[in-house]
Motif scaffolding. Structure first.
Motif, PDB file in Angstrom:
ATOM      1  N   LEU A 121       0.822  -1.210   0.000  1.00 24.88           N
ATOM      2  CA  LEU A 121       0.000   0.000   0.000  1.00 24.88           C
ATOM      3  C   LEU A 121       0.858   1.262   0.000  1.00 24.88           C
ATOM      4  O   LEU A 121       0.526   2.250  -0.664  1.00 24.88           O
ATOM      5  N   ARG A 122       1.963   1.232   0.722  1.00 28.97           N
ATOM      6  CA  ARG A 122       2.841   2.408   0.743  1.00 28.97           C
ATOM      7  C   ARG A 122       3.444   2.659  -0.637  1.00 28.97           C
ATOM      8  O   ARG A 122       3.542   3.804  -1.078  1.00 28.97           O
ATOM      9  N   LYS A 123       3.855   1.566  -1.327  1.00 26.68           N
ATOM     10  CA  LYS A 123       4.394   1.724  -2.680  1.00 26.68           C
ATOM     11  C   LYS A 123       3.337   2.260  -3.641  1.00 26.68           C
ATOM     12  O   LYS A 123       3.648   2.980  -4.592  1.00 26.68           O
ATOM     13  N   LEU A 124       2.079   1.929  -3.386  1.00 32.43           N
ATOM     14  CA  LEU A 124       0.983   2.338  -4.268  1.00 32.43           C
ATOM     15  C   LEU A 124       0.394   3.695  -3.894  1.00 32.43           C
ATOM     16  O   LEU A 124      -0.506   4.166  -4.582  1.00 32.43           O
ATOM     17  N   ASN A 125       0.902   4.254  -2.801  1.00 38.24           N
ATOM     18  CA  ASN A 125       0.259   5.461  -2.259  1.00 38.24           C
ATOM     19  C   ASN A 125      -1.232   5.214  -2.039  1.00 38.24           C
ATOM     20  O   ASN A 125      -2.084   6.084  -2.271  1.00 38.24           O
ATOM     21  N   ASN A 126      -1.522   3.973  -1.628  1.00 42.71           N
ATOM     22  CA  ASN A 126      -2.891   3.545  -1.302  1.00 42.71           C
ATOM     23  C   ASN A 126      -3.855   3.562  -2.488  1.00 42.71           C
ATOM     24  O   ASN A 126      -5.080   3.512  -2.301  1.00 42.71           O
ATOM     25  N   ASP A 127      -3.326   3.632  -3.706  1.00 42.38           N
ATOM     26  CA  ASP A 127      -4.187   3.680  -4.895  1.00 42.38           C
ATOM     27  C   ASP A 127      -4.500   2.258  -5.380  1.00 42.38           C
ATOM     28  O   ASP A 127      -3.835   1.724  -6.255  1.00 42.38           O
ATOM     29  N   LEU A 128      -5.523   1.647  -4.795  1.00 37.87           N
ATOM     30  CA  LEU A 128      -5.924   0.310  -5.217  1.00 37.87           C
ATOM     31  C   LEU A 128      -6.839   0.348  -6.443  1.00 37.87           C
ATOM     32  O   LEU A 128      -7.009  -0.666  -7.121  1.00 37.87           O
ATOM     33  N   LYS A 129      -7.407   1.507  -6.714  1.00 36.49           N
ATOM     34  CA  LYS A 129      -8.328   1.627  -7.853  1.00 36.49           C
ATOM     35  C   LYS A 129      -7.622   1.298  -9.164  1.00 36.49           C
ATOM     36  O   LYS A 129      -8.196   0.669 -10.059  1.00 36.49           O
ATOM     37  N   ASN A 130      -6.367   1.717  -9.265  1.00 35.08           N
ATOM     38  CA  ASN A 130      -5.604   1.515 -10.496  1.00 35.08           C
ATOM     39  C   ASN A 130      -4.499   0.480 -10.300  1.00 35.08           C
ATOM     40  O   ASN A 130      -3.386   0.626 -10.810  1.00 35.08           O
ATOM     41  N   THR A 131      -4.833  -0.567  -9.568  1.00 34.30           N
ATOM     42  CA  THR A 131      -3.858  -1.616  -9.263  1.00 34.30           C
ATOM     43  C   THR A 131      -4.466  -2.988  -9.523  1.00 34.30           C
ATOM     44  O   THR A 131      -5.620  -3.243  -9.146  1.00 34.30           O
ATOM     45  N   ILE A 132      -3.690  -3.853 -10.150  1.00 37.02           N
ATOM     46  CA  ILE A 132      -4.089  -5.247 -10.360  1.00 37.02           C
ATOM     47  C   ILE A 132      -3.104  -6.128  -9.603  1.00 37.02           C
ATOM     48  O   ILE A 132      -1.886  -5.941  -9.700  1.00 37.02           O
ATOM     49  N   VAL A 133      -3.626  -7.095  -8.856  1.00 35.15           N
ATOM     50  CA  VAL A 133      -2.784  -7.975  -8.040  1.00 35.15           C
ATOM     51  C   VAL A 133      -2.864  -9.390  -8.603  1.00 35.15           C
ATOM     52  O   VAL A 133      -3.944  -9.882  -8.937  1.00 35.15           O
TER      53      VAL A 133
END
Length: 614
Positions: A332-344
């Motif tokens: 989450l820190r690497k993503l700046n908490n942007d899960l909307k534009n993230t695929i896991v």
């Protein structure tokens, strides 16, 4: 694990406590033990695919009749081929004598592997020697029945030369083999014990004298010609072993679920073989779980929990899940908490459980966000806002697929590299180009070769803004010498990164200083006292090394940003609190032989020697 490494072997031991007729009457088969041995081995096939072997001892045979038998095969499918051969022997006998299967006593006389004591082994060749002569079990033969010994195990010893120089045996087993040194040593003390009291061997004393010389991680099993047998575990509990006993059978295996499935018993029925202890069953069937060597600090291999052991074990499943969950904060820190534009996603399939844990950790964050938003806005939220909030999910996709094994028939480097890129294939149409970040979890990153040459390049073809590779294991920095084939320092991407940082920062003298310290210790015989290689990493944080690794894994053809997240040591110990063996991450070896191996591996790296450090 995207970088395939060979690892520790698998063991299966069965001691029948009833006559063959008992199993025929109760279970309807004279081949109860052989069937169970086959299942035990197949349920542990993940632990060795370079070869397999089985051995049996027949009790109370008449003088002049063979009472020990062994079969070994190397190559893929060795387990199935061994038992097909045994089945062929049975079929041939039944064709000639259709009713013989109803008479277990006669079968014992005709069939080599109808024995009361059985031993099975699955082999990964940690020494790179896959010749059938290096497959377990090994045999030491003698004209005296009591002095015959067959052995197999899951281990590496790091002081074989020292052991053999002390016992000076008449060597008949393959030179350069750890099991060769082990069986020669135990056989040496077996002969001494037999000379003292041939009527009743003191197996405990044999093991106490011989294993006191061993430096390494081991679970070993031995079948003695007089009918005694044993399984022993090293004092640090480095390699795993579990056992089950009732009034019919004694069973030992490397994997707890293998015993549970094969014998249909609960987790409470299967016990861990204690460090420094041996299970001994004498020729009369008397069972002992007894201390041979005083247990030391419990440093069971944590790689068993991360990757090697079967994930069907209840505790291992939970621990791998927690390994993934513990990484959620860093992601989450690497993503700046942007899960909307993230695929896991995950790669390879063995990382699937850690992936589920990571998803649960990310979902916990989303739940907190939803709760805070509802508490803050409450009734002011419009139906559209409420619907959007409720529908938020972690985006999950199957991004990479392990394709058929690619073989390269063209020798040019460029052509070979092109073929290597296609070990994995990708799922198209899943990524918003230039917008989405891909988070892909792996069990561990050893060499990084597959990531650099295949996985990252393939993922980049989807057009992501960023690729984040997440390792459920910490950085692998040091060689293993207790059963896993990670022996060459220069292979580790973390080591390469640390060397690169030393050069980048003008600290190359640390490399020379470490080499000088290793060579001085080698000359004065103190190479085992300290792990000098720790100095290579001492000047840099984990994050600095991870950043360097990311730059090394990103090929010039890759357009997306590449970042690496590793599990922390704290996260590892939180998820796997009972398996504290972490020497490949920390350099803190449980035996002094480990320091010697690490220092030798560094010397080999500097001197460009390709041999192992032990």
């Amino acid at each position: 694990m995207s970088d395939a490494i060979k690892h520790e072997c698998g063991l299966a031991y069965i001691r029948l406590l009833k006559p063959f007729t008992y199993y025929r009457q109760k279970y309807g088969s004279s081949f109860y033990a052989l069937n169970k041995l086959y299942l035990l081995m197949e349920k542990q096939h993940n632990r060795g695919q370079d070869g397999a072997g089985v051995a049996t001892v027949k009790l109370n045979t008449e003088p002049g009749y063979q009472f020990m038998h062994r079969m070994r095969l190397n190559g893929a499918g060795a387990i199935a081929r061994i038992f097909q051969d045994i089945h062929g022997q049975v079929a041939e006998l039944e064709t000639a004598h259709p009713e013989i299967s109803n008479h277990p006593g006669l079968l014992k006389g005709y069939l080599p592997f109808m024995g009361e004591v059985l031993l099975g082994h699955l082999r990964y060749g940690t020494q790179g020697k896959n010749d059938v002569n290096f497959c377990h079990p090994f045999i030491k033969s003698d004209i005296n029945p009591t002095r015959n010994l067959m052995m197999a195990g899951n281990f590496n010893l790091v002081n074989t030369e020292d052991i053999l120089s002390k016992v000076q045996p008449d060597i008949t087993t393959p030179a350069g083999s750890d099991l060769g040194a082990m069986i020669e040593t135990i056989h040496h003390f077996l002969k001494k014990e037999d000379a003292k009291n041939p009527a009743a061997l003191d197996v405990e004393n044999i093991l106490r004298e011989s294993t006191s010389l061993f430096d390494g991680g081991y679970v070993c099993s031995g079948l003695i010609g007089n009918g005694d047998s044993f399984v022993m575990r090293d004092p640090n509990g480095i390699r795993p072993a579990f056992f089950y006993k009732n009034d019919e059978v004694v069973v030992v295996a490397s994997e707890r679920p293998a015993i549970m499935t094969t014998f249909n018993v609960s987790i409470e029925d299967v016990h861990e073989l204690k460090p420094g202890h041996a299970i001994i069953v004498d020729a009369s069937g008397n069972f002992r779980h007894t201390e041979i060597l005083a247990p030391r600090a419990y440093t069971a291999c944590s790689f068993e929990r991360i990757y090697f052991s079967r994930g069907s074990d209840a505790d291992i499943y939970k621990e791998r899940m927690q390994l993934g969950r513990n990484l959620a904060g860093s992601v989450l820190r690497k993503l700046n908490n942007d899960l909307k534009n993230t695929i896991v996603s995950f790669i390879p399939n063995t990382a699937e459980t850690a992936f589920y844990g990571l998803i649960k950790g990310l979902e916990d964050y989303l739940k907190d966000i939803k709760l805070q938003r509802i508490l803050t806005k409450g009734a002011e939220m419009t139906p559209e806002e409420m619907s959007e909030l409720i529908s938020r999910r972690v985006r999950i996709e199957k991004l990479a697929i392990k394709d058929v094994k690619m073989r390269t028939f063209i020798t040019e480097d460029a052509s070979r590299d092109e073929m290597v890129q296609h070990v994995y294939d990708i799922t198209y149409g899943t990524v918003q180009k230039g917008v989405d970040t891909l988070v892909v979890i792996d069990d561990s990153i050893v060499r990084g070769t597959t990531l650099r040459q295949s996985i990252i390049k393939m993922l980049d073809r989807l057009g992501p803004k960023k690729i984040i590779i997440v390792s459920s294991a910490p950085q692998i920095r040091y060689p293993d010498c207790y059963g896993i084939d990670m022996s060459k320092m220069g292979d580790f991407i973390a080591f390469q990164a640390a060397i690169g940082l030393l050069k980048d920062t003008g600290m190359e003298h640390v490399i020379q200083d470490t080499y000088d310290a290793c060579k001085a210790a080698q000359q004065n015989g103190t190479l085992h006292q300290e792990n000098f290689v720790k100095a290579i990493y001492a000047s840099f944080t984990d994050e600095e090394i991870s950043h360097k690794i990311a730059s090394m894994l990103k090929d010039s053809q890759v357009h997306a940003d590449v970042e690496i997240i590793y599990q922390t040591l704290e996260g590892l110990h939180d998820a796997c609190p009972h398996n504290k063996g972490d020497w490949y991450f920390t350099g803190n070896y449980p035996t002094q032989g480990g320091n010697r191996v690490s220092n030798r591996a560094f010397i080999n790296y500097i001197e460009k020697t390709t041999s192992r450090g032990y």
